[in-house]
Design a protein around this motif. Structure first.
Motif, PDB file in Angstrom:
ATOM      1  N   ALA A  23      74.921 -60.804  67.508  1.00  0.00           N
ATOM      2  CA  ALA A  23      75.899 -61.882  67.427  1.00  0.00           C
ATOM      3  C   ALA A  23      75.213 -63.235  67.370  1.00  0.00           C
ATOM      4  O   ALA A  23      75.873 -64.273  67.345  1.00  0.00           O
ATOM      5  CB  ALA A  23      76.829 -61.821  68.638  1.00  0.00           C
ATOM      6  N   SER A  24      73.847 -63.235  67.342  1.00  0.00           N
ATOM      7  CA  SER A  24      73.104 -64.487  67.364  1.00  0.00           C
ATOM      8  C   SER A  24      73.050 -65.173  66.010  1.00  0.00           C
ATOM      9  O   SER A  24      72.545 -66.284  65.908  1.00  0.00           O
ATOM     10  CB  SER A  24      71.675 -64.237  67.857  1.00  0.00           C
ATOM     11  N   ASP A 359      59.593 -65.052  65.168  1.00  0.00           N
ATOM     12  CA  ASP A 359      59.904 -64.107  66.232  1.00  0.00           C
ATOM     13  C   ASP A 359      61.370 -64.234  66.654  1.00  0.00           C
ATOM     14  O   ASP A 359      62.074 -63.226  66.836  1.00  0.00           O
ATOM     15  CB  ASP A 359      58.979 -64.367  67.416  1.00  0.00           C
ATOM     16  N   ALA A 360      61.840 -65.475  66.782  1.00  0.00           N
ATOM     17  CA  ALA A 360      63.244 -65.680  67.158  1.00  0.00           C
ATOM     18  C   ALA A 360      64.184 -65.147  66.084  1.00  0.00           C
ATOM     19  O   ALA A 360      65.220 -64.540  66.395  1.00  0.00           O
ATOM     20  CB  ALA A 360      63.498 -67.165  67.393  1.00  0.00           C
ATOM     21  N   LEU A 365      68.032 -61.037  64.427  1.00  0.00           N
ATOM     22  CA  LEU A 365      68.457 -60.031  63.458  1.00  0.00           C
ATOM     23  C   LEU A 365      68.522 -58.629  64.054  1.00  0.00           C
ATOM     24  O   LEU A 365      69.025 -57.698  63.422  1.00  0.00           O
ATOM     25  CB  LEU A 365      67.497 -60.019  62.263  1.00  0.00           C
ATOM     26  N   GLY A 366      67.994 -58.487  65.258  1.00  0.00           N
ATOM     27  CA  GLY A 366      67.996 -57.181  65.901  1.00  0.00           C
ATOM     28  C   GLY A 366      66.774 -56.347  65.619  1.00  0.00           C
ATOM     29  O   GLY A 366      66.760 -55.147  65.906  1.00  0.00           O
ATOM     30  N   PHE A 367      65.706 -56.974  65.053  1.00  0.00           N
ATOM     31  CA  PHE A 367      64.500 -56.229  64.704  1.00  0.00           C
ATOM     32  C   PHE A 367      63.415 -56.311  65.771  1.00  0.00           C
ATOM     33  O   PHE A 367      62.328 -55.773  65.588  1.00  0.00           O
ATOM     34  CB  PHE A 367      63.937 -56.733  63.372  1.00  0.00           C
ATOM     35  N   ALA A 424      64.403 -64.692  54.594  1.00  0.00           N
ATOM     36  CA  ALA A 424      65.542 -65.500  54.166  1.00  0.00           C
ATOM     37  C   ALA A 424      66.085 -66.344  55.309  1.00  0.00           C
ATOM     38  O   ALA A 424      66.355 -67.545  55.149  1.00  0.00           O
ATOM     39  CB  ALA A 424      66.631 -64.595  53.598  1.00  0.00           C
ATOM     40  N   VAL A 425      66.248 -65.740  56.474  1.00  0.00           N
ATOM     41  CA  VAL A 425      66.791 -66.490  57.614  1.00  0.00           C
ATOM     42  C   VAL A 425      65.788 -67.529  58.099  1.00  0.00           C
ATOM     43  O   VAL A 425      66.161 -68.653  58.483  1.00  0.00           O
ATOM     44  CB  VAL A 425      67.209 -65.531  58.745  1.00  0.00           C
TER      45      VAL A 425
END
Length: 433
Positions: A23-24, A359-360, A365-367, A424-425
């Motif tokens: 949800a981030s 890292d953030a 992304l949940g990785f 991309a993010v």
């Protein structure tokens, strides 16, 4: 071959982070993820297409053909694309794409050549199973180019690409750099001087839990020894002295005893030769010898590799090696010459800040987390030419796999989702700043 690839792939699978929806992410970031998911099959198809074009460094026509395939892809994203002719540095050339924008200037770095020339049997894309594809350059690093294109396309679709200035430099000679090197890397260095951030699309350590904040340099060295020649019965006499073989042995042992010790400094002799007559060639590295056991050798040569993490380490190490060489045995003389190839990408606070952002992104992304690679495990790469000119640099953000530089090279296609979404993010968040 398939068995070996499968074994390595299974090892990589154990390192793959488990995905969990987070949800981030904001609405635009979720849109980027959706677009990348929808376009994944098309990206893999493009990767197959360019892998099947042989682009060994010295296959100039093949390198240009890959550039021709990629040019319209970048132009469709609004980039101005130019081909830098490689004739002045004896290679095919480079693809350079530029796009204006409002925010930070990001430099994306990759290469379109491979180590596999047309006479090598390893030529074609092969889908081993749903997750693994073998092929020359699949991971190193045509896969990274496709990851970069996918991320840029997702930003364009979300109308976010204008928030960055972007330059893309794709070399045609990363695997075998052109000479003179200052001409072969001039366009990359000039692009870096104008940029704020450099991102490398290499596969690096092929570990999705890591990225590269530092790389060691690559410098060549050659020691040449001359000595008096005589009948072997006269060796060690005042008039004849020690001979070239013993002097070279002293120098190499001196390197081991007196220069070795720094954690990230290594030096390795790749060729050692001593005889009555030597025909030495630096490119490709070779030596042809002839001599007799009853002659004191008048010539000795050693050629090797030197790697350091910082320019200061490089200068200090060269000074120590020169000091060892200068302390000659009786009736001998020696010189050492250094040839710089790749500069070091030193670890900096800026690089670690960019890693922290990456890292953030990965966590959101949940990785899971991303940590920095030990520089001992990160070889030289083109980002090193750019790193000293930008505020932040990070490498290893391309498609991952294994077996690079061997007929076992493969791409783990499961990492396309991970790497393209992260990139991309990250680019979106850099644009927001």
């Amino acid at each position: 071959m398939r068995l070996a690839s499968t074994i390595v792939a299974l090892a990589l699978a154990g390192a793959l982070p488990a995905y969990s929806d987070s949800a981030s992410l904001d609405a635009r970031e979720k849109a980027l993820v959706s677009h990348l998911t929808a376009g994944e099959n098309a990206s893999i198809a493009l990767l197959e297409q360019i892998v099947n074009v042989n682009s060994g460094t010295m296959n100039f026509a093949g390198v240009r053909k890959v550039g021709d395939v990629l040019r319209p892809r970048f132009e469709a994203l609004g980039f101005k694309v130019t081909w830098v002719d490689g004739a002045p540095f004896q290679r095919a050339g480079h693809l350079v794409a530029t796009r204006p924008g409002r925010g930070p200037h990001v430099l994306l770095i990759g290469h379109i050549d491979t180590v596999f020339e047309p006479n090598h049997p390893f030529q074609r894309w092969e889908r081993v199973d749903q997750n693994i594809a073998r092929g020359p350059g699949a991971a190193d690093m045509k896969g990274g180019i496709v990851v970069g294109l996918a991320a840029l396309d997702a930003l364009r679709q979300a109308k976010l690409l204008d928030s960055l200035q972007i330059t893309v430099v794709l070399h045609g000679d990363e695997e075998d750099s052109g000479r003179p090197l200052d001409l072969a890397r001039r366009d990359l260095i000039e692009a870096a001087k104008a940029a704020d951030i450099a991102i490398g699309l290499e596969n690096a350590a092929d570990d999705p839990k890591t990225a590269v904040t530092a790389r060691r340099s690559s410098t060549g060295w050659v020691v040449k020894v001359t000595a008096k020649s005589s009948h072997s019965s006269q060796i060690f006499s005042d008039e004849v002295g020690a001979g070239a073989a013993y002097e070279l042995g002293r120098i190499l042992n001196g390197f081991y005893e007196q220069v070795r010790g720094e954690e990230f400094v290594t030096f390795n002799p790749g060729l050692v030769a001593s005889s009555t007559q030597i025909d030495f060639k630096g490119q490709p590295l070779s030596a042809t010898l002839s001599g007799k056991n009853n002659i004191v050798t008048p010539i000795a040569i050693a050629s090797g590799d030197l790697r350091t993490l910082t320019m200061q380490e490089l200068e200090d190490t060269r000074a120590k090696m020169r000091k060892v060489v200068a302390a000659s045995l009786p009736q001998t003389s020696a010189t050492i010459e250094f040839t710089d190839s790749y500069p070091p990408m030193a670890p900096t606070e800026g690089n670690r800040k960019l890693l922290s952002m990456y890292d953030a992104v990965s966590r959101d992304l949940g990785f899971g987390p991303v940590t920095e690679v030990n520089p001992r495990n990160a070889g030289a790469a083109d980002i090193s030419f750019a790193a000293n000119h930008v505020e932040m640099a990070l490498d290893g953000l391309g498609l991952l796999g294994g077996g690079s530089h061997t007929p076992e090279e493969f791409a783990d296609l499961r990492t396309f989702k991970i790497q393209s979404q992260r990139l991309a993010v990250l680019l979106y968040r850099l644009g927001k700043k």
